[in-house]
Design an enzyme around this catalytic site. Sequence first.
Site, PDB file in Angstrom:
ATOM      1  N   HIS A 149       0.756  -1.123   0.222  1.00  0.00           N
ATOM      2  CA  HIS A 149       0.050  -0.102  -0.045  1.00  0.00           C
ATOM      3  C   HIS A 149       0.858   1.343   0.048  1.00  0.00           C
ATOM      4  O   HIS A 149       0.373   2.203   0.255  1.00  0.00           O
ATOM      5  CB  HIS A 149      -0.908   0.000   1.189  1.00  0.00           C
ATOM      6  CG  HIS A 149      -2.159   0.792   1.186  1.00  0.00           C
ATOM      7  ND1 HIS A 149      -2.255   1.911   2.003  1.00  0.00           N
ATOM      8  CD2 HIS A 149      -3.036   0.951   0.278  1.00  0.00           C
ATOM      9  CE1 HIS A 149      -3.268   2.464   1.601  1.00  0.00           C
ATOM     10  NE2 HIS A 149      -3.759   1.886   0.827  1.00  0.00           N
ATOM     11  N   HIS A 156      -9.514  11.076   0.942  1.00  0.00           N
ATOM     12  CA  HIS A 156      -8.695   9.896   0.574  1.00  0.00           C
ATOM     13  C   HIS A 156      -7.511   9.937   1.580  1.00  0.00           C
ATOM     14  O   HIS A 156      -6.726   9.061   1.690  1.00  0.00           O
ATOM     15  CB  HIS A 156      -8.313   9.938  -0.869  1.00  0.00           C
ATOM     16  CG  HIS A 156      -7.772   8.329  -1.023  1.00  0.00           C
ATOM     17  ND1 HIS A 156      -6.275   8.199  -1.131  1.00  0.00           N
ATOM     18  CD2 HIS A 156      -8.271   7.053  -1.117  1.00  0.00           C
ATOM     19  CE1 HIS A 156      -5.972   6.765  -1.357  1.00  0.00           C
ATOM     20  NE2 HIS A 156      -7.250   6.440  -1.114  1.00  0.00           N
ATOM     21  N   LYS A 175      -4.846  10.236   4.444  1.00  0.00           N
ATOM     22  CA  LYS A 175      -4.868   9.403   5.756  1.00  0.00           C
ATOM     23  C   LYS A 175      -3.988  10.318   6.589  1.00  0.00           C
ATOM     24  O   LYS A 175      -2.763  10.408   6.515  1.00  0.00           O
ATOM     25  CB  LYS A 175      -4.109   8.050   5.623  1.00  0.00           C
ATOM     26  CG  LYS A 175      -4.720   7.086   4.661  1.00  0.00           C
ATOM     27  CD  LYS A 175      -4.243   7.137   3.150  1.00  0.00           C
ATOM     28  CE  LYS A 175      -4.773   5.861   2.335  1.00  0.00           C
ATOM     29  NZ  LYS A 175      -6.104   6.159   1.965  1.00  0.00           N
TER      30      LYS A 175
END
Length: 758
Positions: free
Chosen positions: A401, A644, A646
Amino acid sequence: MDEDEVASILGETSTNNPPPRPGVPRRGENREFDTYFDGTTAEYDPGEVDFQELRRAAWATWRTRPPAALGGNSSNRVEEEDDELSRVLALSAQEHFSRTSSRQPSVVVDDDDEDEELKRAIAMSEEDARAPKRRKREETPEEERRMLAEAMAASLAESEPGPSNDSPQQSQTSTIVSTQSSTASSSTIVAATPSETVKAPVLKIGGQVIDRAQLERERRERQAARQAALSGTPTPITVTPMFTPTPTPIAGPSRIASMSSITPSVSSAGPSTSRANQSSSIHPLQSSGPFPSDAAGEYYPNGELRHVALKIGNSTTERTFSPAQIVGNHSQISLIIMSSFVIDDQWVMDKNILPPPEEVPTIVVRPHPKDKPEYNGRIQLHPNGEMWVYPKMTTGFGSAHMKYFWIFYKTGRLRSVISTANMVDYDWEMIENTIFVQDFLPLPQPNPLRSDLRTHDFPLQFAHLFTHTRIHTALRSLIRAHPHGSQIPFTPEDNFGDLAKYDWSKVKVRLVISIPGTYTGYEQINKFGISRLGKVLNEEGWAPKSGEQLDVEFQGSSLGTYSLEWFSKFHSFISGKTAQQISNRSKPNAWPEIRILFPTLANVEASQLGKEGGGTMFCGKGFNDVTRSLFRDSRSKRGRVLMHTKMLIATFEPEENKLGLGKSSTPAKSAKRKVDELKDEVGGWIYVGSHNFSPSAWGNVEFKKDPPTLNIKNYEIGIVFPLERDKAKAQADKVAPYVRPAQRYTAGDVPWDLNAHR
């Protein structure tokens, strides 16, 4: 590999070389060769393949015996009717990668194993040469949803009670063990298996017979247009996102703004309208500018954190980043190492975001195809000069990721980028994401890295990550095989000793990396995930003092399933405690307050993109009757735009204020003295990166075992940086892309659920 082996690859012997051929005949000069070439390349799209390169390779191998050494196991060879085409492609790749001008490339052998890997990769690259250089645009959004869904499933499965299955899945194919580190997984450079055959000596596309001469003329026009873009000449490109804004001309990649931000055209939807002279004194990772620049573009020696330049939502005066700003002038790049969870290769190519990999050596770290488990942990070599690195996944769950760039410029500087955005258009244009960029200038003389220097921790963390993901193997292959390999300024020797060439003294952030695996003992578990974050906060003293409590919130796009035990340990770590300090803590009996920011169904429905815009956001089982009180609605400062990014924001608040009691009765003069004393102290911190709020991303520390263990499912990377004591709240408000304070869910609110609400 000896001389005879090299010669066998080229279809000849070392003791009896045929005389050199004359130059490649032009079309019409050798009709027999023209017929042969047309037949062997009939399935190619001239827009995706360099026919001039293939013609040279075909001429070099015409009427020579097949390169037997490239065949490998006879069971894996192509069918007889495809042998001719296979020979052309394999030799084309060999010639294309050779740094010499000869059609008989010499091979410099530094490491027999890696040379064998490279030879196998070249021999197996036929299918990649047939396919377009990058995947089609329309495959990507759905693929990302699928990959994110799998990651979500991993998070849910990981949090369910039951035994952990952490034994690594070993590939059944042959492997090469890395000689650099015991942490690097055994794996092999691979390429796709050929599956197509030559059918007829005519070119057909879409069922129509195509005029090859016309296609060649069009190919030359496209090539000229690309060269014009590389030289800085603007090339109009029509953008077609979901909401169909007014088309905006996209300038060539070398046209990087000389001020702090490119000012994009304003569409009716209200995109960013950045102002170069905007003061950012309150922002902890923004400078007021103007910024220095060189031939590669503007750069940021002190680090710069900005959100992406959206094409929708309300206009903003904040500085933003676009992909063109991140990458810089293509002609000044000598090496790219990048990682992304999802990459829209067609978008990257169509918008000229990255330089052509045949011109600039490029390493792309990305998840291996789920339908090809044998690619797990391997490196795939492409005939266009690009190396794809597939990080080793040690369990059946988890995600690669990470989102980062390392860009080496010919001007001598190095750029490091940490991003929450994938390399897809909507992550940069339609939903909120955040990017951190810092440039590092070369030193007059190398300064060896030291583990006891905080600023050197940044490159040392990357060196460990590079070794684990086998960037060292990919680099060695590129240096030997790429046409510009001799110009690569960064080698893996001496554990990436070239890192000592750069000035790291201005680093103000700390890296937090997650690498999948099970780690045992305090020394090991403190290196990764949530244990690493706790250790960093403890080392730096970024923790609440006596009489203070942590005020914390986490904005993410994917949630896990939370147990009281994991939630409590997470809160202890982000309070600045190490694994050793919380190993003997008492069993928790109440949920600590960590506000979870996630969009409500109503928020998504009212957003500019509607439900379609929520396709990469997953709540799963994170929301229930127990956690409801912790949920807050995340709303962008730019209006009806989804998030989106984080981001974990923590500030240190006095206990009486946190509990809602009256203010302290300290005299005003004493309070002023106290504020003055605290100006240089830390009042909080912020994490930004790829980690979502889940056990898969951060890991789970198990203290019941002796020694304790840490289990992590995902590859993740992010930065953490401090907030000033006297303006921590104002700085947090400035950095966050969402409106603070976030509003609590009302009685009728439910979180957006991709599966239930689509």
